[in-house]
Design a protein around this motif. Structure first.
Motif, mmCIF file in Angstrom:
data_model
loop_
_atom_site.group_PDB
_atom_site.id
_atom_site.type_symbol
_atom_site.label_atom_id
_atom_site.label_comp_id
_atom_site.label_asym_id
_atom_site.label_seq_id
_atom_site.Cartn_x
_atom_site.Cartn_y
_atom_site.Cartn_z
ATOM 1 N N MET A 25 0.848 -1.186 0.000
ATOM 2 C CA MET A 25 0.000 0.000 0.000
ATOM 3 C C MET A 25 0.884 1.237 0.000
ATOM 4 S SD MET A 25 -1.583 -0.336 3.816
ATOM 5 C CE MET A 25 -0.880 -1.714 4.688
ATOM 6 N N THR A 26 0.380 2.282 -0.607
ATOM 7 C CA THR A 26 1.092 3.555 -0.631
ATOM 8 C C THR A 26 0.421 4.485 0.369
ATOM 9 O OG1 THR A 26 1.661 3.251 -2.951
ATOM 10 C CG2 THR A 26 1.832 5.479 -2.076
ATOM 11 N N LEU A 27 1.217 4.941 1.342
ATOM 12 C CA LEU A 27 0.709 5.819 2.392
ATOM 13 C C LEU A 27 1.379 7.180 2.286
ATOM 14 C CD1 LEU A 27 0.775 3.337 5.407
ATOM 15 C CD2 LEU A 27 -1.048 3.738 3.759
ATOM 16 N N ASN A 28 0.809 8.161 2.944
ATOM 17 C CA ASN A 28 1.368 9.515 2.947
ATOM 18 C C ASN A 28 2.209 9.730 4.197
ATOM 19 O OD1 ASN A 28 0.095 10.382 0.538
ATOM 20 N ND2 ASN A 28 -1.816 10.555 1.660
ATOM 21 N N GLY A 29 3.463 10.126 3.988
ATOM 22 C CA GLY A 29 4.320 10.474 5.100
ATOM 23 C C GLY A 29 3.892 11.795 5.702
ATOM 24 N N LEU A 30 4.097 11.938 6.994
ATOM 25 C CA LEU A 30 3.775 13.179 7.702
ATOM 26 C C LEU A 30 5.031 13.842 8.245
ATOM 27 C CD1 LEU A 30 0.674 11.864 9.669
ATOM 28 C CD2 LEU A 30 0.677 13.248 7.572
ATOM 29 N N ASP A 31 5.842 13.052 8.934
ATOM 30 C CA ASP A 31 7.100 13.555 9.479
ATOM 31 C C ASP A 31 8.060 12.388 9.630
ATOM 32 O OD1 ASP A 31 6.329 12.239 11.889
ATOM 33 O OD2 ASP A 31 5.453 14.066 12.672
ATOM 34 N N ILE A 32 9.352 12.711 9.834
ATOM 35 C CA ILE A 32 10.371 11.668 9.908
ATOM 36 C C ILE A 32 11.487 12.116 10.842
ATOM 37 C CG2 ILE A 32 11.673 12.504 7.903
ATOM 38 C CD1 ILE A 32 12.031 9.499 7.105
ATOM 39 N N SER A 33 12.096 11.150 11.505
ATOM 40 C CA SER A 33 13.273 11.369 12.340
ATOM 41 C C SER A 33 14.242 10.229 12.036
ATOM 42 C CB SER A 33 12.894 11.367 13.825
ATOM 43 O OG SER A 33 12.712 10.045 14.302
ATOM 44 N N PRO A 34 15.425 10.245 12.601
ATOM 45 C CA PRO A 34 16.340 9.121 12.368
ATOM 46 C C PRO A 34 15.846 7.797 12.945
ATOM 47 C CG PRO A 34 17.578 11.048 13.048
ATOM 48 C CD PRO A 34 16.117 11.373 13.253
ATOM 49 N N THR A 35 14.856 7.833 13.840
ATOM 50 C CA THR A 35 14.399 6.600 14.483
ATOM 51 C C THR A 35 12.972 6.184 14.142
ATOM 52 O OG1 THR A 35 13.693 7.819 16.447
ATOM 53 C CG2 THR A 35 15.947 6.950 16.435
ATOM 54 N N GLY A 36 12.234 7.019 13.414
ATOM 55 C CA GLY A 36 10.860 6.665 13.102
ATOM 56 C C GLY A 36 10.168 7.741 12.289
ATOM 57 N N MET A 37 8.869 7.542 12.090
ATOM 58 C CA MET A 37 8.127 8.494 11.271
ATOM 59 C C MET A 37 6.641 8.432 11.582
ATOM 60 S SD MET A 37 8.106 6.690 7.492
ATOM 61 C CE MET A 37 7.726 8.258 6.755
ATOM 62 N N GLY A 38 5.931 9.443 11.120
ATOM 63 C CA GLY A 38 4.482 9.461 11.168
ATOM 64 C C GLY A 38 3.945 9.200 9.771
ATOM 65 N N LEU A 39 2.930 8.361 9.674
ATOM 66 C CA LEU A 39 2.279 8.042 8.407
ATOM 67 C C LEU A 39 0.781 8.224 8.543
ATOM 68 C CD1 LEU A 39 3.996 4.645 7.422
ATOM 69 C CD2 LEU A 39 4.267 6.841 6.257
ATOM 70 N N TRP A 40 0.139 8.640 7.460
ATOM 71 C CA TRP A 40 -1.327 8.673 7.378
ATOM 72 C C TRP A 40 -1.737 7.407 6.663
ATOM 73 C CZ3 TRP A 40 -5.434 10.733 9.386
ATOM 74 C CH2 TRP A 40 -6.656 10.630 8.724
ATOM 75 N N GLY A 41 -2.525 6.561 7.338
ATOM 76 C CA GLY A 41 -2.919 5.293 6.744
ATOM 77 C C GLY A 41 -4.336 4.910 7.105
ATOM 78 N N PRO A 42 -4.722 3.699 6.733
ATOM 79 C CA PRO A 42 -6.056 3.221 7.086
ATOM 80 C C PRO A 42 -6.159 2.964 8.594
ATOM 81 C CG PRO A 42 -4.812 1.484 6.004
ATOM 82 C CD PRO A 42 -3.972 2.718 5.951
ATOM 83 N N LYS A 43 -7.394 2.864 9.077
ATOM 84 C CA LYS A 43 -7.605 2.645 10.515
ATOM 85 C C LYS A 43 -7.041 1.307 10.974
ATOM 86 C CE LYS A 43 -11.429 5.767 11.057
ATOM 87 N NZ LYS A 43 -12.798 6.000 11.460
ATOM 88 N N ALA A 91 24.619 2.269 7.585
ATOM 89 C CA ALA A 91 24.470 3.071 6.363
ATOM 90 C C ALA A 91 23.094 3.735 6.318
ATOM 91 C CB ALA A 91 24.692 2.205 5.126
ATOM 92 N N ALA A 92 22.047 2.996 6.660
ATOM 93 C CA ALA A 92 20.696 3.558 6.657
ATOM 94 C C ALA A 92 20.549 4.615 7.747
ATOM 95 C CB ALA A 92 19.663 2.456 6.847
ATOM 96 N N ARG A 93 21.126 4.363 8.920
ATOM 97 C CA ARG A 93 21.064 5.322 10.023
ATOM 98 C C ARG A 93 21.739 6.641 9.628
ATOM 99 N NH1 ARG A 93 21.624 2.018 13.805
ATOM 100 N NH2 ARG A 93 23.852 1.673 13.564
ATOM 101 N N THR A 94 22.899 6.523 8.960
ATOM 102 C CA THR A 94 23.616 7.719 8.509
ATOM 103 C C THR A 94 22.805 8.473 7.460
ATOM 104 O OG1 THR A 94 25.747 6.717 9.000
ATOM 105 C CG2 THR A 94 25.745 8.533 7.409
ATOM 106 N N ARG A 95 22.242 7.738 6.527
ATOM 107 C CA ARG A 95 21.451 8.380 5.469
ATOM 108 C C ARG A 95 20.236 9.102 6.047
ATOM 109 N NH1 ARG A 95 18.916 5.437 0.205
ATOM 110 N NH2 ARG A 95 18.101 7.332 -0.729
ATOM 111 N N LEU A 96 19.547 8.473 6.995
ATOM 112 C CA LEU A 96 18.403 9.112 7.648
ATOM 113 C C LEU A 96 18.833 10.366 8.411
ATOM 114 C CD1 LEU A 96 16.546 5.974 8.984
ATOM 115 C CD2 LEU A 96 15.526 7.730 7.533
ATOM 116 N N ALA A 97 19.920 10.259 9.157
ATOM 117 C CA ALA A 97 20.396 11.414 9.935
ATOM 118 C C ALA A 97 20.770 12.574 9.027
ATOM 119 C CB ALA A 97 21.583 10.997 10.803
ATOM 120 N N HIS A 98 21.444 12.290 7.899
ATOM 121 C CA HIS A 98 21.812 13.360 6.968
ATOM 122 C C HIS A 98 20.572 14.005 6.347
ATOM 123 C CE1 HIS A 98 26.020 11.578 6.713
ATOM 124 N NE2 HIS A 98 26.148 12.789 7.209
ATOM 125 N N PHE A 99 19.582 13.174 5.984
ATOM 126 C CA PHE A 99 18.360 13.707 5.397
ATOM 127 C C PHE A 99 17.642 14.631 6.385
ATOM 128 C CE2 PHE A 99 13.770 13.556 4.765
ATOM 129 C CZ PHE A 99 13.670 13.990 3.461
#
Length: 107
Positions: A25-43, A91-99
């Protein structure tokens, strides 16, 4: 920019591909941090771990990472999922932190 226990959290208004046991499924991102994110999805959110494809920039392919829902609240027509990332390699942690740092600096 918001500050959470996982560090800086910045706006992330991108589509995120979620794959839970073969159901995509394709969901809409709301916010992101190096450790997680908020998504808008189904109930009805996944009960376990799922994979996410996060487009972070145009130069590299979408980041593929595992996560699970740690909190959810229902709203009109859907729900906000609070997702934490699981087993993030260096590598993923570094990429997230840089973003996140680049988005924070641009805000």
């Amino acid at each position: 920019m918001l500050f959470r226990s996982g560090g800086d959290r910045v706006s992330y208004m991108n589509e995120v591909l979620v794959d839970y046991e073969g159901t995509k499924m394709t969901l809409n991102g709301l916010d992101i941090s190096p450790t997680g994110m908020g998504l808008w999805g189904p109930k009805n959110c996944p009960a376990g771990a799922f994979s996410l494809k996060l487009p972070l920039d145009d130069a590299l392919p979408a980041l593929e990472i595992q996560g699970h829902v740690v909190r959810q609240f229902h709203s009109d027509g859907g729900a906000v999922w609070g997702v934490t990332f699981d087993n993030v390699d260096a590598a993923a942690r570094t990429r997230l932190a840089h973003f996140v740092a680049a988005q924070s600096a641009a805000a």
